[in-house]
Design an enzyme around this catalytic site. Structure first.
Site, PDB file in Angstrom:
ATOM      1  N   ASP A   1       0.875  -1.176   0.000  1.00 30.23           N
ATOM      2  CA  ASP A   1       0.000   0.000   0.000  1.00 30.23           C
ATOM      3  C   ASP A   1       0.908   1.221   0.000  1.00 30.23           C
ATOM      4  OD1 ASP A   1      -2.456   1.512   0.337  1.00 30.23           O
ATOM      5  OD2 ASP A   1      -1.770   1.924   2.363  1.00 30.23           O
ATOM      6  N   SER A   2       0.329   2.382  -0.312  1.00 30.07           N
ATOM      7  CA  SER A   2       1.106   3.611  -0.269  1.00 30.07           C
ATOM      8  C   SER A   2       1.561   3.933   1.159  1.00 30.07           C
ATOM      9  CB  SER A   2       0.268   4.771  -0.801  1.00 30.07           C
ATOM     10  OG  SER A   2      -0.909   4.893  -0.045  1.00 30.07           O
TER      11      SER A   2
ATOM     12  N   GLY B   1      -2.749   9.258  -3.722  1.00 29.29           N
ATOM     13  CA  GLY B   1      -4.059   9.690  -4.194  1.00 29.29           C
ATOM     14  C   GLY B   1      -4.087  10.980  -4.991  1.00 29.29           C
TER      15      GLY B   1
ATOM     16  N   CYS C   1      -4.057  -0.857  -2.239  1.00 26.33           N
ATOM     17  CA  CYS C   1      -4.150   0.599  -2.373  1.00 26.33           C
ATOM     18  C   CYS C   1      -5.086   0.839  -3.542  1.00 26.33           C
ATOM     19  CB  CYS C   1      -2.759   1.163  -2.673  1.00 26.33           C
ATOM     20  SG  CYS C   1      -2.740   2.893  -3.168  1.00 26.33           S
TER      21      CYS C   1
ATOM     22  N   THR D   1      -5.727   3.587  -5.239  1.00 23.07           N
ATOM     23  CA  THR D   1      -5.172   4.395  -6.318  1.00 23.07           C
ATOM     24  C   THR D   1      -4.268   3.540  -7.203  1.00 23.07           C
ATOM     25  OG1 THR D   1      -5.216   6.266  -4.787  1.00 23.07           O
ATOM     26  CG2 THR D   1      -3.998   6.570  -6.828  1.00 23.07           C
TER      27      THR D   1
ATOM     28  N   GLU E   1      -5.885   9.353   9.547  1.00 18.36           N
ATOM     29  CA  GLU E   1      -4.546   9.200  10.135  1.00 18.36           C
ATOM     30  C   GLU E   1      -4.405  10.014  11.414  1.00 18.36           C
ATOM     31  OE1 GLU E   1      -1.216   9.227   7.555  1.00 18.36           O
ATOM     32  OE2 GLU E   1      -2.103   7.649   6.337  1.00 18.36           O
TER      33      GLU E   1
ATOM     34  N   CYS F   1     -11.324   3.658  -0.785  1.00 20.00           N
ATOM     35  CA  CYS F   1     -10.006   3.998  -0.261  1.00 20.00           C
ATOM     36  C   CYS F   1      -9.858   3.238   1.040  1.00 20.00           C
ATOM     37  CB  CYS F   1      -9.898   5.506  -0.019  1.00 20.00           C
ATOM     38  SG  CYS F   1      -8.384   6.002   0.818  1.00 20.00           S
TER      39      CYS F   1
ATOM     40  N   HIS G   1      -8.423   3.795   3.681  1.00 16.59           N
ATOM     41  CA  HIS G   1      -8.510   4.556   4.936  1.00 16.59           C
ATOM     42  C   HIS G   1      -9.958   4.744   5.404  1.00 16.59           C
ATOM     43  CE1 HIS G   1      -4.362   5.864   4.177  1.00 16.59           C
ATOM     44  NE2 HIS G   1      -4.334   6.388   5.382  1.00 16.59           N
TER      45      HIS G   1
END
Lengths: 271, 271
Positions: free
Chosen positions: A13-14, A46, A76, A78, A155, A187, A189
């Site tokens: 993932d990023s 993103g 991820c 994106t 985050e 996404c 998150h």
């Protein structure tokens, strides 16, 4: 592929978000070892272009493949949205992204056929959820909207406070109109902010999170390719990051829902 | 340094924020040419480690020095906070960061000696504003707080809406206590959010933005080193980014307060 079943499943993932996917993989496939790479030195993807995201995704994937993995999960959105063809072409291991499983789950969930998609600018601009949904269910209507502030909010740990509710309302207060009954959290998150998102779109909309769908596809693929772990050994979980591990550890434990041990920093920049 | 005065002033930032500094340099030194590099492929720096930020800062600086500049402005608080010594050692051109000028301006502004500093996690953790302030005014009290959501808020263009006010209140509602009369905006994005920040800390606190102070120091240095532009030609302004220019252009024009032309994408990754 014989003799590869002892290898771990690779996940990149990023940054931290993919840990929400890893969490479900651990729960769904408790016998599988995993190796996770968070590209924390170059996060976020993103807001970056398809070209740059594809370059970073190939770097990440090659690092994991070199260490030895039997299947790669691109956790991820994106990177899944823009780099999957390049990854499939460049790699010798099967690759599972998060878009197709998520779209499949949404197509099964919706009754009205009106589906919303939220994600980063990169994911939304790519139109990839829309394309996958229309392949499965050509009569569906897809509404999409980028919500860039959700990543830093998640985050920051502001999962359920006045700011998260204000941001969710600003982005989504008018979004769930026209019979929308399903919303894809596009996404990794966003599941962390499920509560304010649900409040903003109303209780009649079902939130679809790709993580469960991805874990199901990973299980199917491992079975189909005869790659499921069969040695009966306790699984091992490794974590790599491209920046110092401190922040990944603190924020990541909340995303993974478990303590994070032995995170190692690696340099994967092309030299 | 004779014969260098026709060269442009080089400015780099992790992305778009440094355009608020460039804007003041253009206004203060209208005869100087400039070349700006926004590292949009690796933005943001604020959550990254000193090691990674220093590596990126050296990449950026070397790109500009190779093109030919007479002075380098590090228009990124995080990079100024952690990478200035490495840059000064590695480069043959004078280097101006944003921390020291900002601290100097705050020391001149405060009467109570109680100064607040807000910035990214990287800037705040480095303690650099505090160190510079205490050098100039050892009796001052410095209070500091990271405000990571301000950067994405500024880039989203939500300069004056309920969300910005809610975020500013959440971060700063209780911050300006104990006689604080001066607040350093320790991130080049923050001037864009000056209004909600001012509301959150109250009208008795003076906001200090490094940009003016930096432009003054650049003028002083050019004068001292006999490097001020003297050829009477119209100045030229060049813009480079490390990701595709589209987003930089849209968001950047708001930050620069002027149209952005001819932005070029470059690859500065070490190969």
């Amino acid at each position: 592929m014989t003799g590869q079943d002892h290898l771990p499943v690779g996940v990149f993932d990023s940054g931290i978000g993919g840990l929400t996917v890893l969490r479900v993989i651990h729960r769904t496939l408790p016998g599988e070892s995993t190796v996770y790479l968070g590209d924390t030195a170059r996060v976020p993807y993103g807001t970056k272009s398809p070209e740059v995201v594809t370059r970073y995704a190939l770097n990440n994937a090659r690092f994991l493949v070199k260490r030895g993995i039997k299947l790669l999960v691109v956790a991820c959105n994106t990177a899944s949205a823009v780099a999957l063809p390049a990854l499939e072409e460049a790699l010798d291991v099967p690759v599972v992204g998060v878009i197709r499983p998520g779209a499949r789950k949404a197509a099964r969930t919706t009754r009205s056929g009106v589906v919303g998609v939220i994600g980063t600018e990169g994911t939304i601009m790519s139109g990839s959820y829309e394309r996958e949904l229309l392949k499965i269910r050509p009569d569906s209507t897809v509404k999409k909207r980028p919500c860039p502030l959700f990543v830093p909010l998640a985050e920051e740990g502001w999962e359920d406070n006045p700011v998260s509710r204000a941001v969710a309302l600003e982005y989504l207060g008018d979004f769930a109109s026209g019979g929308m009954d399903t919303l894809i959290l596009g996404c990794t998150h966003y599941p962390v902010l499920a509560r304010p998102i649900q409040e903003a779109v109303g209780q009649n909309v079902t939130l679809v999170d790709s993580a469960t769908a991805v874990a199901e596809v990973v299980a199917e693929e491992l079975g189909r390719l005869d790659l499921s772990s069969s040695n009966g050994k306790a699984p091992a979980h490794e974590f790599f990051v491209t920046d110092v591990p401190q922040r990944f550890q603190t924020v990541g434990e909340r995303f993974l829902g478990a303590p994070l041990f032995g995170i190692r920093q690696v340099d994967i920049d092309p030299h």
